[in-house]
Scaffold this active site. Structure first.
Site, PDB file in Angstrom:
ATOM      1  N   CYS A   2       0.794  -1.247  -0.020  1.00  0.00           N
ATOM      2  CA  CYS A   2       0.003   0.147   0.103  1.00  0.00           C
ATOM      3  C   CYS A   2       0.818   1.011  -0.013  1.00  0.00           C
ATOM      4  CB  CYS A   2      -0.785   0.152   1.162  1.00  0.00           C
ATOM      5  SG  CYS A   2      -1.986  -1.445   1.580  1.00  0.00           S
ATOM      6  N   LEU A  51      -3.741  -1.620  -1.689  1.00  0.00           N
ATOM      7  CA  LEU A  51      -3.524  -2.752  -2.551  1.00  0.00           C
ATOM      8  C   LEU A  51      -4.083  -3.969  -2.047  1.00  0.00           C
ATOM      9  CD1 LEU A  51      -2.858  -3.556  -5.742  1.00  0.00           C
ATOM     10  CD2 LEU A  51      -0.544  -3.941  -4.706  1.00  0.00           C
ATOM     11  N   GLY A  77       3.193  -3.042   3.205  1.00  0.00           N
ATOM     12  CA  GLY A  77       4.144  -4.348   2.994  1.00  0.00           C
ATOM     13  C   GLY A  77       3.414  -5.402   3.321  1.00  0.00           C
TER      14      GLY A  77
END
Length: 591
Positions: A2, A51, A77
């Site tokens: 992200c 994401l 991450g």
């Protein structure tokens, strides 16, 4: 995977600017196209772009707030051992409302404090806010795979996953930092933490936790370092033992990086490193594996693709393989978006390759494994063997790695940027640090913990995230990196380097891929600047903003422009492209 951002104010009663945080989030949108959110609590505001990779539900949406524990987090991450940690935390009495790794971080911090990072296997950058104390804790993974940039503002601090995001928040000092400029021009465009090319932006070093108290007081702690040489129990190991340990540890690292609720592919260059990742995935039962390669047209004798080798691997393991061929007519106009995607100026030719490949790969998968790091970790570069018997580690390393010495720097830069030989002094300080006694080990440690972080790893993060694609790098699993540091250099450097890795690979990779000449991810048109590429460079350097900025001496630029193919760095890069890329980046960032 992200993008994170935030603002912390130090004056009691002064609210953090959600407008500034939203501006940073907007700039980070490509890193997280699947969701976004804001959190504000008085002096602290966090922003996030998501994401979706693990726990695709809204339960793992960020910023994540655990009101019971009084904690809020933004995190970029992936924690590969999050399920094991979840079980351990559940045994301590913690309950969970999501199935992702973000919540595991919150609980782990509550259970173990800032040292919780030592239990994490993964790549991460995070910020955690303690509601009751007002403290904010920021951290970054051991090898700096995930970025975290910082900017001091009057009465506060901002952070973000990219430098351009911080600039978008407004009020940032965008003057050129002379020390960073010296590093950029010397150290192959690498600008070591905490510096960036801008005076007003710094980056948190890898393996660092930063605690920010409500009044602005800060404490930094380095929680991991890399030590070279044998450890207890290593004395009796022979080459066969090390070879088996390498294959076993790398296999574990590759398996870990399959943790996802979406399919995982591979960026298959055709070299040993990505071929070995592909082989280990296939050998461990990964079916329907998607692999992706990119190639460019040949310029002169410089071949622009390695399809012959990636095809061997794809055919051998039956992958769903995709080739992307890019001619110069497409690469040139795409350069603008590629440079715009850079958090910092990055001169390596293959930026455009990763950028274009990522755009295509993201249409089919959201996660890939990539082979970055093997050359640094296992000694694959040509400058390592001469350091085996070196009596002048600093001088010998600088001679083969630095793009320019200080004398040429004075010829290249405007006099207002010429001061001390910052890069040479920095190198001396790094080589003097304990934990690597032999010259070759000093170089390997430097390249693994600094050069790798701020060149290949940053390049892959920036270019993949520009397409909303998550890249995972198993060669930077910290357990594998620690293992490689224990292996004697004499077992890594023979036969062109990475010898122990090559011998381990023979168990699973076709010999034709192992016993080939060393290749790169070539983009010949940016090494040999001709035709439209040379004209683009000329336009960039002659732009009014470039002349006003005045970074470089005009006679130096004229010399490079007159014969660009003559002026090549020791690492075979174009000196003209290096200076043009820096100015190109400033222009595309609107600076």
């Amino acid at each position: 995977m992200c993008g994170v951002s935030g603002e912390i104010r130090f004056k009691s009663g002064e609210a953090a600017s959600t407008a500034a945080v939203q501006a940073m989030c907007d700039r980070l949108a490509p890193r997280g196209p699947d969701g976004h959110g804001l959190f504000a609590h008085g002096r602290v505001a966090f922003g996030h772009r998501r994401l979706k990779i693990i726990d695709l539900s809204e339960a793992s949406q960020q910023p994540m707030v655990d009101s019971t524990l009084g904690l809020a987090i933004v995190f970029n991450g992936c924690i590969y051992n999050h399920r094991e940690l979840r079980e351990e935390l559940a045994g301590l009495g913690y309950s969970f409302f999501s199935d992702g790794d973000t919540e595991v971080l919150i609980k782990a911090y509550h259970a173990w404090g800032p040292d919780f990072v030592t239990r994490m296997n993964g790549m991460f950058a995070f910020a955690i806010h303690e509601r009751d104390s007002g403290r904010v804790v920021l951290g970054r993974d051991r090898l700096g795979i995930k970025p975290l940039y910082l900017a001091d503002i009057p009465g506060g601090l901002r952070f973000a996953s990219s430098l351009p995001a911080l600039v978008a928040s407004g009020g940032i000092d965008t003057d050129v930092d002379p020390v960073a400029l010296h590093h950029y021009m010397s150290f192959h465009a690498v600008v070591p933490a905490p510096y960036t090319i801008l005076k007003g932006v710094r980056k948190l070093p890898p393996a660092t936790v930063l605690v920010v108290e409500p009044d602005g007081t800060r404490r930094e702690h380095t929680y991991w370092s890399l030590t070279f040489g044998p450890q207890a129990g290593d004395e009796g190991r022979d080459f066969a033992d090390w070879r088996e340990l390498v294959l076993e540890t790398l296999t574990r690292a590759v398996r870990r990086r399959l943790v996802a609720d979406v399919p995982v592919g591979v960026l298959l260059s055709g070299g040993l490193d990505s071929s070995l990742i592909t082989a280990l995935l296939a050998e461990n039962g990964q079916s329907g594996l998607k692999t992706f390669s990119i190639g460019f047209e040949t310029v002169g004798d410089e071949r622009g693709d390695e399809f012959q080798y990636s095809d061997i691997v794809a055919k051998h393991f039956g992958t769903d393989h995709h080739r992307l061929f890019v001619d110069s007519a497409r690469a040139l106009p795409e350069l603008t978006d590629c440079v715009r995607a850079m958090s910092e100026p990055m001169v390596s030719h293959d930026n455009i390759g990763f950028f274009l490949l990522s755009q295509e790969v993201a249409k089919q998968v959201k996660v890939v494994q990539s082979g970055q790091g093997a050359d640094e970790v296992f000694g694959g570069y040509h400058w390592y063997p001469p350091l085996l018997e070196s009596n002048d580690a600093v001088g010998d390393y600088a001679r083969v790695f630095f793009d320019r010495d200080h004398a040429e720097m004075a010829e290249a830069l405007d006099p207002r940027f010429i001061g001390e030989d910052h890069s040479r002094r920095w190198l001396e300080q790094r080589f003097a640090m304990p934990g690597a006694e032999r010259p070759v080990d000093k170089a390997l440690r430097l390249d693994t913990t600094v050069m790798l972080v701020d060149d290949p790893v940053k390049r892959v993060d920036n270019m993949t995230m520009a397409a909303g694609l998550e890249a995972r790098v198993p060669f930077l699993d910290h357990e594998l990196v620690e293992l490689a540091a224990r292996i004697p250099a004499e077992m890594k450097l023979p036969e062109g380097g990475k010898y122990v890795l090559k011998e381990a690979a023979r168990r699973v990779v076709p010999a034709a891929v192992i016993d080939r000449p060393k290749g790169y991810f070539p983009v010949p048109a940016l090494k040999y600047l001709r035709g439209p590429f040379l004209e683009r460079v000329r336009d960039v350097l002659n732009a009014p903003s470039a002349r006003e900025r005045g970074l470089f001496r005009r006679d130096y630029l004229d010399r490079l422009l007159a014969d660009p193919e003559r002026h090549i760095t020791p690492l075979r890069g174009s000196k003209l492209w290096q200076v043009a890329l820096l100015e190109f980046w400033f222009q595309e960032q609107g600076l």
